[in-house]
Design an enzyme around this catalytic site. Structure first.
Site, mmCIF file in Angstrom:
data_model
loop_
_atom_site.group_PDB
_atom_site.id
_atom_site.type_symbol
_atom_site.label_atom_id
_atom_site.label_comp_id
_atom_site.label_asym_id
_atom_site.label_seq_id
_atom_site.Cartn_x
_atom_site.Cartn_y
_atom_site.Cartn_z
ATOM 1 N N SER A 129 10.235 -3.771 -19.623
ATOM 2 C CA SER A 129 9.522 -4.074 -20.870
ATOM 3 C C SER A 129 10.453 -4.898 -21.739
ATOM 4 C CB SER A 129 9.164 -2.774 -21.594
ATOM 5 O OG SER A 129 8.768 -3.035 -22.932
ATOM 6 N N ASN A 161 5.601 0.272 -10.752
ATOM 7 C CA ASN A 161 4.839 -0.053 -11.973
ATOM 8 C C ASN A 161 4.484 1.157 -12.829
ATOM 9 O OD1 ASN A 161 2.800 -1.786 -13.604
ATOM 10 N ND2 ASN A 161 1.576 -0.092 -12.762
ATOM 11 N N VAL A 193 4.908 9.752 -9.408
ATOM 12 C CA VAL A 193 6.274 9.222 -9.270
ATOM 13 C C VAL A 193 7.310 10.142 -9.923
ATOM 14 C CG1 VAL A 193 5.468 6.830 -9.130
ATOM 15 C CG2 VAL A 193 6.207 7.758 -11.356
ATOM 16 N N LYS A 233 13.471 2.039 -20.156
ATOM 17 C CA LYS A 233 13.314 0.644 -19.702
ATOM 18 C C LYS A 233 14.672 -0.059 -19.626
ATOM 19 C CE LYS A 233 8.819 0.730 -19.213
ATOM 20 N NZ LYS A 233 8.232 0.720 -17.855
ATOM 21 N N TYR A 293 11.297 5.733 -24.562
ATOM 22 C CA TYR A 293 10.688 4.670 -23.739
ATOM 23 C C TYR A 293 11.676 3.517 -23.566
ATOM 24 C CZ TYR A 293 7.085 1.250 -22.316
ATOM 25 O OH TYR A 293 6.342 0.303 -21.654
ATOM 26 N N ALA A 294 12.298 3.090 -24.683
ATOM 27 C CA ALA A 294 13.251 1.972 -24.620
ATOM 28 C C ALA A 294 14.459 2.323 -23.759
ATOM 29 C CB ALA A 294 13.687 1.582 -26.025
ATOM 30 N N ALA A 295 14.948 3.557 -23.897
ATOM 31 C CA ALA A 295 16.109 3.976 -23.094
ATOM 32 C C ALA A 295 15.756 3.947 -21.605
ATOM 33 C CB ALA A 295 16.556 5.381 -23.505
HETATM 34 N N1 LIG Z 1 0.762 -2.754 -21.460
HETATM 35 C C1 LIG Z 1 1.863 -3.232 -22.032
HETATM 36 O O1 LIG Z 1 1.815 -3.844 -23.113
HETATM 37 C C2 LIG Z 1 3.198 -3.049 -21.359
HETATM 38 C C3 LIG Z 1 4.305 -3.710 -21.918
HETATM 39 C C4 LIG Z 1 5.541 -3.556 -21.325
HETATM 40 C C5 LIG Z 1 5.679 -2.783 -20.180
HETATM 41 N N2 LIG Z 1 4.592 -2.142 -19.666
HETATM 42 C C6 LIG Z 1 4.801 -1.334 -18.450
HETATM 43 O O2 LIG Z 1 3.910 -1.744 -17.435
HETATM 44 C C7 LIG Z 1 3.569 -0.618 -16.604
HETATM 45 C C8 LIG Z 1 2.054 -0.468 -16.550
HETATM 46 O O3 LIG Z 1 1.569 -0.330 -17.867
HETATM 47 P P1 LIG Z 1 0.016 -0.370 -18.217
HETATM 48 O O4 LIG Z 1 -0.079 -0.869 -19.609
HETATM 49 O O5 LIG Z 1 -0.759 -1.027 -17.134
HETATM 50 O O6 LIG Z 1 -0.282 1.205 -18.236
HETATM 51 P P2 LIG Z 1 -1.640 2.041 -18.101
HETATM 52 O O7 LIG Z 1 -1.433 3.301 -18.862
HETATM 53 O O8 LIG Z 1 -2.817 1.219 -18.452
HETATM 54 O O9 LIG Z 1 -1.687 2.374 -16.542
HETATM 55 C C9 LIG Z 1 -0.666 3.164 -15.962
HETATM 56 C C10 LIG Z 1 -1.142 3.757 -14.652
HETATM 57 O O10 LIG Z 1 -0.077 4.597 -14.172
HETATM 58 C C11 LIG Z 1 -0.606 5.836 -13.756
HETATM 59 N N3 LIG Z 1 0.420 6.871 -13.921
HETATM 60 C C12 LIG Z 1 0.837 7.477 -15.063
HETATM 61 N N4 LIG Z 1 1.760 8.394 -14.791
HETATM 62 C C13 LIG Z 1 1.953 8.367 -13.452
HETATM 63 C C14 LIG Z 1 2.796 9.089 -12.563
HETATM 64 N N5 LIG Z 1 3.606 10.061 -13.013
HETATM 65 N N6 LIG Z 1 2.748 8.802 -11.247
HETATM 66 C C15 LIG Z 1 1.913 7.836 -10.784
HETATM 67 N N7 LIG Z 1 1.082 7.128 -11.564
HETATM 68 C C16 LIG Z 1 1.107 7.391 -12.893
HETATM 69 C C17 LIG Z 1 -1.813 6.083 -14.651
HETATM 70 O O11 LIG Z 1 -2.726 7.006 -14.059
HETATM 71 C C18 LIG Z 1 -2.375 4.664 -14.789
HETATM 72 O O12 LIG Z 1 -3.314 4.364 -13.777
HETATM 73 C C19 LIG Z 1 4.280 0.591 -17.221
HETATM 74 O O13 LIG Z 1 5.515 0.819 -16.560
HETATM 75 C C20 LIG Z 1 4.527 0.146 -18.657
HETATM 76 O O14 LIG Z 1 5.615 0.818 -19.254
HETATM 77 C C21 LIG Z 1 3.355 -2.262 -20.220
#
Ligand SMILES: NC(=O)c1ccc[n+]([C@@H]2O[C@H](COP(=O)([O-])OP(=O)(O)OC[C@H]3O[C@@H](n4cnc5c(N)ncnc54)[C@H](O)[C@@H]3O)[C@@H](O)[C@H]2O)c1
Length: 256
Positions: A142, A90, A64, A159, A155-157
């Site tokens: 987030s 996502n 992405v 989101k 990260y916060a900026a």
């Molecule tokens: N886990 C949490 O506590 C949490 C909390 C708030 C927000 N989020 C958000 O939810 C989303 C998913 O988080 P998660 O915890 O499942 O993450 P994760 O790291 O477990 O999974 C993320 C997936 O994204 C893929 N990825 C990474 N960079 C990429 C790129 N440039 N292009 C395409 N794919 C890419 C990775 O290969 C991985 O499969 C993220 O946007 C994260 O910021 C997560």
């Protein structure tokens, strides 16, 4: 009858964590799903899992962070399934660092993937959704878009930018049948957080601290976010747009 029968959905970052759970949940409700990631083996495994459960999915590799990849992803979805109804923005990365300490490279990287990556999805998905008669875009923000945590400035900026972009695009394209919403997860146990635990000096103490931040006294699980993704993708949320919905176990409303 599934709640998403006839719909075609793209999920980025769907090889693991919240994206994987979302792809499985969307497919379980009848959506045809394009599972996308940069981790090919993980993405193919999710497609196989959906197939074993009787669902319909394909894998398409897309970073992405690259416009050409995201454009090709949308084109591949439409070439294979003929339409696009749902785009789950996502994919994201966790890059720590305070406003002073974060390097310019890290700042640029986290903004490029976590904010610009979602803009790219919006940019290329909307014209196809307009052709399909409307659509639902779901941006994974987030609670860090809403409240401060030490050492997460970039990260916060990113989101926070996702939240503003969600509202902006909802206004720009609402009249053409496009709904755009953001989800604000709290702490969800995914590989993103498992890595933080693996690197912690005392993982048990860390778990106890993190659990105590939530009114419910525990972390969330990926499927607890995925159920909201299904709702926002479905026609059940037909009058909901431009909003941010917290799935945070009360993290953001808890005092000391
Ligand atoms: N886990 C949490 O506590 C949490 C909390 C708030 C927000 N989020 C958000 O939810 C989303 C998913 O988080 P998660 O915890 O499942 O993450 P994760 O790291 O477990 O999974 C993320 C997936 O994204 C893929 N990825 C990474 N960079 C990429 C790129 N440039 N292009 C395409 N794919 C890419 C990775 O290969 C991985 O499969 C993220 O946007 C994260 O910021 C997560």
């Amino acid at each position: 009858m599934g709640r998403l029968d006839g719909k075609v959905a793209i999920v980025t970052g769907a090889g693991q964590g919240i994206g994987r759970a979302s792809a499985l949940a969307l497919a379980a409700e009848g959506a045809r799903v394009v599972v996308s990631d940069i981790a090919d083996a993980a993405g193919e495994a999710v497609v196989a899992e959906i197939g074993r459960a009787g669902g319909d999915a394909i894998y398409h590799c897309a970073d992405v962070g690259l416009s050409g990849d995201v454009q090709a992803l949308v084109e591949a979805a439409v070439a294979h399934y003929g339409r696009l109804d749902v785009y789950v923005n996502n994919a994201g990365i966790a890059v720590p660092g305070s406003a002073v300490d974060i390097s310019e490279d890290d700042w640029t990287r986290v903004i490029n993937v976590n904010l610009s990556g979602m803009w790219r999805g919006i940019k290329f998905a909307i014209p196809q959704m307009v052709k399909s008669g409307g659509g639902s875009i779901i941006n994974m923000a987030s609670v860090q878009a809403l409240m401060g945590f030490e050492d997460w400035a970039g990260y916060a900026a990113a989101k926070g930018g996702v939240l503003a972009l969600t509202q902006q695009v909802a206004v720009e394209y609402g009249a053409r049948g496009i709904r755009v919403n953001a989800i604000a997860p709290g702490t969800i146990m995914t590989p993103m957080n498992e890595k933080i635990f693996e690197e912690a000096d005392d993982p048990e103490e860390l778990a106890s601290t993190w659990n105590s931040w939530h009114a419910l006294g525990r972390f969330g699980q990926p499927n607890e976010v995925a159920q909201l993704v299904v709702f926002l993708a479905s026609d059940e949320s037909s009058f909901i747009t431009g909003t941010i919905i917290k799935v945070d176990g009360g993290l953001s409303i808890k005092g000391c």
